[in-house]
Design a protein around this motif. Sequence first.
Motif: not given
Length: 259
Positions: A35, A38, A41, A246
């Motif tokens: 996470k 990222n 993303a 996600k």
Amino acid sequence: REFEAEIRFYSGDDPLDVWERYIKWTEQAFPGGGKDGNLTAVLERAVQALHGQQRYYKDPRYLNLWLKFGDCCNEPLDLYSYLHSQEIGTTLAPLYITWAEALEARGSFRKADLIFQEGLQRKAEPLDKLQAHHKQFQARVSRQTLLALEESPDGDNTGLLEIAEPQRSSLADLKGRGKKNVRAPISRVGDAVRAMNPNRNFQSQASLQLPNTPSFAVFDENSVSGPEVPTLTAQSWPAPPVPRAKENELSAGPWNSGR
């Protein structure tokens, strides 16, 4: 923060360079992913920001960005079809290598060989790398075919590059039998029926194959005249596939509706 600021206020003529450095830094700073990094993303933002810029369609950096984004998708094969339909990276060998390896991992050896043939026909660069991966693929398929022949001494083997017979009839209606104890019937075809009823006559293998499916032909890049290489049919994908869902992102709703 520095990369985000550079992207926001960038005024140069090569925005792909900023995204490429941003992605490389993320991979080095967070090698384990997760996470905090990222990365998914960042990749999704990159392909959206650069979407439709045809000057990058033959750029190896742009294709590499898309292939990394494919690793984050639930169905990467859809992404490769999208790239092919949009002519993104179709002159570059990594597209065909990655696409064929994904098909090979799923057991679609015949489709994987067609992808290699498509790349060889287009002389995707670097061509020597594409040829080397194709020969390695053929060696792996030949090895598995020999192993399959050794396991079936009667020689009843259609080859890994042919369409295998289904073991069950898919999407068929199941009508229950019996009045009190309703049981669903089992409908088997192919080798399963042959094992249970060895004296039963079956359709030929050709009749079980899909219609209008071209026969497999080995591509020889050194031959001037030979069988015409079948080309892939481009699909008009309206938009690139979406990445994986996600984690920890739930839609809003009433707080007291849970059980």
